[in-house]
Scaffold this motif. Structure first.
Motif, PDB file in Angstrom:
ATOM      1  N   LEU A  60      38.873  34.903  41.132  1.00 19.19           N
ATOM      2  CA  LEU A  60      40.159  34.886  40.436  1.00 19.19           C
ATOM      3  C   LEU A  60      40.457  33.489  39.892  1.00 19.19           C
ATOM      4  CD1 LEU A  60      42.679  36.384  39.588  1.00 19.19           C
ATOM      5  CD2 LEU A  60      43.614  36.036  41.885  1.00 19.19           C
ATOM      6  N   ASN A  61      40.210  32.475  40.697  1.00 16.54           N
ATOM      7  CA  ASN A  61      40.397  31.094  40.225  1.00 16.54           C
ATOM      8  C   ASN A  61      39.472  30.783  39.050  1.00 16.54           C
ATOM      9  OD1 ASN A  61      42.406  30.330  42.051  1.00 16.54           O
ATOM     10  ND2 ASN A  61      40.911  29.811  43.633  1.00 16.54           N
ATOM     11  N   ALA A  62      38.245  31.292  39.118  1.00 15.52           N
ATOM     12  CA  ALA A  62      37.284  31.047  38.041  1.00 15.52           C
ATOM     13  C   ALA A  62      37.755  31.676  36.732  1.00 15.52           C
ATOM     14  CB  ALA A  62      35.918  31.594  38.428  1.00 15.52           C
ATOM     15  N   ALA A  63      38.244  32.910  36.799  1.00 14.36           N
ATOM     16  CA  ALA A  63      38.746  33.580  35.589  1.00 14.36           C
ATOM     17  C   ALA A  63      39.943  32.829  35.021  1.00 14.36           C
ATOM     18  CB  ALA A  63      39.118  35.023  35.916  1.00 14.36           C
ATOM     19  N   HIS A  64      40.842  32.385  35.898  1.00 12.85           N
ATOM     20  CA  HIS A  64      42.021  31.647  35.436  1.00 12.85           C
ATOM     21  C   HIS A  64      41.617  30.315  34.809  1.00 12.85           C
ATOM     22  CE1 HIS A  64      46.078  29.998  35.375  1.00 12.85           C
ATOM     23  NE2 HIS A  64      45.594  28.921  35.956  1.00 12.85           N
ATOM     24  N   TYR A  65      40.700  29.597  35.435  1.00 10.14           N
ATOM     25  CA  TYR A  65      40.271  28.299  34.914  1.00 10.14           C
ATOM     26  C   TYR A  65      39.588  28.452  33.553  1.00 10.14           C
ATOM     27  CZ  TYR A  65      37.680  23.902  34.592  1.00 10.14           C
ATOM     28  OH  TYR A  65      37.156  22.715  34.157  1.00 10.14           O
ATOM     29  N   THR A  66      38.724  29.452  33.436  1.00 10.59           N
ATOM     30  CA  THR A  66      38.042  29.692  32.151  1.00 10.59           C
ATOM     31  C   THR A  66      39.053  30.004  31.055  1.00 10.59           C
ATOM     32  OG1 THR A  66      36.140  30.591  33.363  1.00 10.59           O
ATOM     33  CG2 THR A  66      36.265  31.057  31.007  1.00 10.59           C
ATOM     34  N   SER A  67      40.026  30.842  31.370  1.00  5.00           N
ATOM     35  CA  SER A  67      41.051  31.186  30.392  1.00  5.00           C
ATOM     36  C   SER A  67      41.885  29.968  30.005  1.00  5.00           C
ATOM     37  CB  SER A  67      41.959  32.287  30.969  1.00  5.00           C
ATOM     38  OG  SER A  67      42.990  32.604  30.080  1.00  5.00           O
ATOM     39  N   GLY A  69      40.110  37.070  21.451  1.00  8.93           N
ATOM     40  CA  GLY A  69      39.518  38.257  22.069  1.00  8.93           C
ATOM     41  C   GLY A  69      39.059  37.991  23.487  1.00  8.93           C
ATOM     42  N   LEU A  70      38.405  36.854  23.703  1.00 11.65           N
ATOM     43  CA  LEU A  70      37.945  36.503  25.046  1.00 11.65           C
ATOM     44  C   LEU A  70      39.118  36.229  25.974  1.00 11.65           C
ATOM     45  CD1 LEU A  70      35.045  34.105  24.009  1.00 11.65           C
ATOM     46  CD2 LEU A  70      34.815  36.409  24.922  1.00 11.65           C
ATOM     47  N   LEU A 116      39.827  38.087  29.534  1.00 15.70           N
ATOM     48  CA  LEU A 116      39.983  37.311  30.769  1.00 15.70           C
ATOM     49  C   LEU A 116      41.354  37.546  31.395  1.00 15.70           C
ATOM     50  CD1 LEU A 116      38.303  33.957  29.673  1.00 15.70           C
ATOM     51  CD2 LEU A 116      37.493  35.487  31.464  1.00 15.70           C
ATOM     52  N   GLU A 117      42.375  37.673  30.556  1.00 14.15           N
ATOM     53  CA  GLU A 117      43.714  37.948  31.087  1.00 14.15           C
ATOM     54  C   GLU A 117      43.772  39.333  31.714  1.00 14.15           C
ATOM     55  OE1 GLU A 117      47.490  37.307  32.243  1.00 14.15           O
ATOM     56  OE2 GLU A 117      46.091  35.859  31.387  1.00 14.15           O
ATOM     57  N   ARG A 118      43.055  40.271  31.122  1.00 15.62           N
ATOM     58  CA  ARG A 118      43.007  41.605  31.717  1.00 15.62           C
ATOM     59  C   ARG A 118      42.306  41.565  33.078  1.00 15.62           C
ATOM     60  NH1 ARG A 118      40.110  45.994  28.120  1.00 15.62           N
ATOM     61  NH2 ARG A 118      41.739  45.232  26.711  1.00 15.62           N
ATOM     62  N   ARG A 121      42.114  38.954  35.040  1.00 10.02           N
ATOM     63  CA  ARG A 121      43.024  38.238  35.939  1.00 10.02           C
ATOM     64  C   ARG A 121      44.134  39.148  36.430  1.00 10.02           C
ATOM     65  NH1 ARG A 121      47.831  35.690  34.816  1.00 10.02           N
ATOM     66  NH2 ARG A 121      48.415  33.896  36.115  1.00 10.02           N
ATOM     67  N   GLY A 122      44.731  39.914  35.526  1.00 15.98           N
ATOM     68  CA  GLY A 122      45.797  40.830  35.928  1.00 15.98           C
ATOM     69  C   GLY A 122      45.306  41.920  36.862  1.00 15.98           C
ATOM     70  N   ASP A 123      44.124  42.446  36.592  1.00 20.81           N
ATOM     71  CA  ASP A 123      43.564  43.493  37.453  1.00 20.81           C
ATOM     72  C   ASP A 123      43.280  42.953  38.850  1.00 20.81           C
ATOM     73  OD1 ASP A 123      42.437  46.091  38.007  1.00 20.81           O
ATOM     74  OD2 ASP A 123      40.455  45.160  37.869  1.00 20.81           O
ATOM     75  N   MET A 124      42.727  41.734  38.925  1.00 23.30           N
ATOM     76  CA  MET A 124      42.428  41.163  40.234  1.00 23.30           C
ATOM     77  C   MET A 124      43.702  40.838  41.008  1.00 23.30           C
ATOM     78  SD  MET A 124      39.136  38.684  39.530  1.00 23.30           S
ATOM     79  CE  MET A 124      38.873  38.504  41.288  1.00 23.30           C
ATOM     80  N   LEU A 125      44.707  40.343  40.319  1.00 21.82           N
ATOM     81  CA  LEU A 125      45.979  40.069  40.997  1.00 21.82           C
ATOM     82  C   LEU A 125      46.598  41.355  41.526  1.00 21.82           C
ATOM     83  CD1 LEU A 125      47.842  37.346  38.876  1.00 21.82           C
ATOM     84  CD2 LEU A 125      47.127  37.201  41.259  1.00 21.82           C
ATOM     85  N   ALA A 126      46.519  42.425  40.728  1.00 19.60           N
ATOM     86  CA  ALA A 126      47.074  43.706  41.174  1.00 19.60           C
ATOM     87  C   ALA A 126      46.337  44.205  42.411  1.00 19.60           C
ATOM     88  CB  ALA A 126      46.984  44.727  40.040  1.00 19.60           C
TER      89      ALA A 126
END
Length: 701
Positions: free
Chosen positions: A446-453, A501-502, A506-508, A510-515
């Motif tokens: 989750l941190n990796a997805a947030h950092y990349t975004s 687009g990317l 990535l936000e999707r 991130r949102g799915d993992m947070l949920a």
């Protein structure tokens, strides 16, 4: 109407005029016959004269032809003599070292050649041109020899830094000779176009000035001696050897060209940058060698990558340290040749994917290298994500120098492809860890997805990527894929970015993992909260009957569970994700307690007081570490406790007002105003009426 007398007079006048006209015509005919007779007589006389003169003309034609031929031979011999005279003059001038006079005679010879350009005397023209070229070559070689001699006395070329060399004793005299020779060599009659070798992908370059060509010769000989043939210094695995040598020569000769040669050119009124011209010549040596080596390394990935790295470093040094003009082509143009560029892209993609494989399977891939440094580890970025973004940044630095926007867009497309591949890999790891969403590895993903975004969002506002965005609108469809009208419009207006687009994907993720994470926490909290939900809220003692209020024993497991999860998330998630997480948990917990604890039970006065104490003095303060007013995130629970703890009188009055509204089937402002006055803003009048009906401490009960 006319009178009879007038008609009679007109009729009598007509025959007279006709007779006069006939008489005139007869006279003209007589004159014409006379002229025709004279013409025949003259013609006969002329014919007789021509026949008599033909004999003399036949005798004069050979004489005239012979005279014309003799005159032509005379002119031919005069021209030949002129050529010989000028040639002898040039020879005499050169023997007496009168170079300027020899150049003047050579100029006259060139003017004669220009005048005979349309002549049909091919042998004479060929002889004149050969003579001109012969003396031109002699004069140029003579000046070049003198120029080389002066340069040698000035210790040219500077193989070591010129500061370590002592100037010759006769330096002023040498510099005076140097200026004279450079001026003579730059004369249009002496100089000749010496085109630089054409390299693939490079536009034709203007020829180097003759003095620079001569100054370049010893350096060119040294370059070819060391870096061609079977010399040990000529090895495909060491392109840095000849690239570094060229940079070293540029540095060694830069000051001399600026301080000694450039003033001579300025005084002569010649608009040439001496330093840049020498650099162009040196660069042509490197480009010729690069072009040859690059084609030989297309099938060796390791050596090819090393060559690209060295060329990029050479380009940085060339543009930076040596201040080579950006308008002139450099070494990168060799890499833009179609076959070489496609090989570069292929190898870049291959190596990048191999590095991503390696960093995701490394032992510490999902732990932060700064985890022991609290001030630095705010983002809690796993090592694999930081290394991946560093890889993308390195790729950006590599192609940022490319002079062609289309080539840059090709690398941007590669970066987008790599980011999407990394996102897919993160999704795969997330699915593997979905059984334990509270684990360290899941949170690291989750941190990796947030950092990349976050990094991509920052890059979207970077000037370099904004320029690429405009280039993508103009010509990037074939590189970045087909752009829709809406997307192209957003890119052109700078409302969107090339990473939109990317960022959405990535936000999707991130949102799915947070949920998933919040669902797992809420499942644990629901299990721990079951005793609290089934507590005997109807029979709890009144607050007046207790010395001090304390947390409900049934709430302790739920509170401890929630506290532990908050501490765990604070340690595992970066601050922005943790804020989103605890706010989402607060929202879900607010609805859970409101629906499962409050609406599912009835409360006496003691139960309502205990619920309010548990919430305001225990639950809300858990969030006091993260915000100033945590009760604002529990509006349902806060307002429900407020309604349940109203005094009996206030409750009766409020219930009457709300019941009147329900019976009237309309939203009366007085009911809403009454709720707002009590501090109830989120709950509707119907919700408040339900809560009032959950109270058991009414008069008579």
């Amino acid at each position: 109407p006319s009178s009879p007398l007038q008609v009679l007079s007109v009729c009598s006048a007509v025959p007279v005029r006709v007779a006069e006209a006939l008489a005139g015509a007869e006279g003209a005919w007589i004159k014409l016959r006379g002229l025709l007779g004279q013409e025949r007589a003259l013609s006969n006389m002329l014919q007789q004269h021509l026949q008599g003169a033909q004999h003399w003309a036949d005798q004069l034609d050979p004489l005239l032809d012979q005279l014309t031929l003799t005159h032509t031979h005379l002119l031919y011999l005069r021209c030949l003599a002129r050529i010989e005279d000028l040639s002898d003059s040039i020879q005499q001038f050169l023997m007496t070292s009168s170079v300027w006079e020899a150049a003047g005679a050579l100029s006259q010879l060139a003017a004669l050649d220009l005048g005979l350009r349309d002549s049909g005397c091919s042998h004479l023209c060929a002889f004149l041109r050969d003579t001109l070229q012969f003396w031109h070559r002699i004069l140029r070689d003579r000046l070049a020899s003198d120029f080389e001699e002066v340069l040698t006395q000035l210790h040219w070329p500077f193989i070591s830094p010129p500061t370590s060399l002592e100037p010759p004793a006769n330096a002023p005299e040498l510099y005076s000779q140097l200026e004279l020779l450079i001026t003579q060599l730059l004369d249009d009659l002496v100089s000749e176009a010496n085109q630089l070798p054409l390299q693939p992908g490079l536009p034709p370059a203007p020829p180097l000035p003759l003095p620079v060509q001569i100054m370049l010769q010893p350096l060119s000989k040294r370059f070819r001696y060391h870096f061609t043939g079977s010399r040990q210094t000529n090895t495909l695995s060491k392109p840095e050897w000849y690239l570094t040598q060229v940079l070293m020569w540029m540095g060694n000769h830069s000051a001399f060209m600026e301080l000694k040669i450039q003033p001579i050119l300025d005084r002569a009124g010649i608009k040439i940058n001496a330093r840049v011209e020498l650099f162009r010549g040196l660069l042509s040596l490197a480009l010729e060698k690069l072009s040859s080596d690059t084609r030989r390394l297309l099938f060796d990935d390791a050596l090819f990558c090393h060559l690209v790295d060295e060329v990029l470093q050479f380009e940085r040094e060339l543009r930076g340290t040596q201040a080579y003009p950006p308008a002139l082509p450099g070494a990168l143009h060799v890499l833009l040749e179609h076959t070489v560029f496609q090989k570069w892209l292929t190898v870049e993609r291959k190596l990048a994917l191999e590095k991503v494989d390696a960093l995701l399977t490394a032992e510490g891939a999902w732990s932060s290298q700064y985890r022991d440094i609290a001030d630095v580890d705010e983002l809690k970025v796993p090592d694999c994500a930081e290394t991946f973004m560093t890889l993308l940044l390195v790729i950006t630095d590599r192609y940022r120098l490319l002079p062609c926007p289309r080539s840059q867009l090709s690398f941007l497309a590669l970066q987008r492809e790599l980011v999407d591949d990394f996102r897919i890999r993160l999704t795969q790891v997330m699915k593997e860890e979905s059984r334990n969403p509270l684990g360290q590895r899941y949170c690291a993903v989750l941190n990796a997805a947030h950092y990349t975004s976050t990094v991509l969002a920052d890059w979207a506002d970077n000037v370099f990527f904004l320029q690429l965005q405009q280039a993508a609108v103009a010509e990037g469809e074939e590189v970045l894929g087909q752009l829709g009208i809406a997307e192209a419009g957003r890119l052109a207006s700078l409302e969107g970015s090339v990473f939109d687009g990317l960022l959405g994907l990535l936000e999707r993720l991130r949102g799915d993992m947070l949920a998933r994470l919040l669902d797992a926490i809420m499942r644990d909290i629901r299990d721990k909260a079951q005793p609290y939900c089934r507590d005997r809220w109807l029979s709890l003692p009144s607050q007046l009957d207790q010395a001090t209020m304390s947390l409900s024993s049934s709430a302790c497991p739920m509170m401890l569970c929630f506290r532990d999860h908050l501490l765990q998330l604070q340690q595992l998630l970066c601050l922005p994700l943790f804020q989103s997480c605890w706010q989402g948990l607060a929202e879900r917990l607010d609805l859970f307690i409101y629906q499962e604890v409050i609406l599912s039970n009835h409360f006496n006065e003691g139960g309502a007081s205990q619920l309010q104490f548990d919430m305001t003095r225990n639950l809300f303060p858990l969030f006091g570490h993260y915000c100033k007013r945590p009760e604002n995130y529990f509006k349902h629970v806060k307002e429900a406790c407020l309604v349940l703890c109203l005094t009996v009188g206030s409750s009766l009055l409020l219930r009457d007002v709300l019941q009147q509204q329900v019976s009237a089937d309309s939203r009366q402002p007085s009911a809403v105003a009454a709720l707002n006055e009590l501090g109830v803003f989120r709950l509707s009048p119907g919700d408040v009426l339900i809560l009032l009906n959950l109270r058991t401490h009414w008069p008579g009960q």
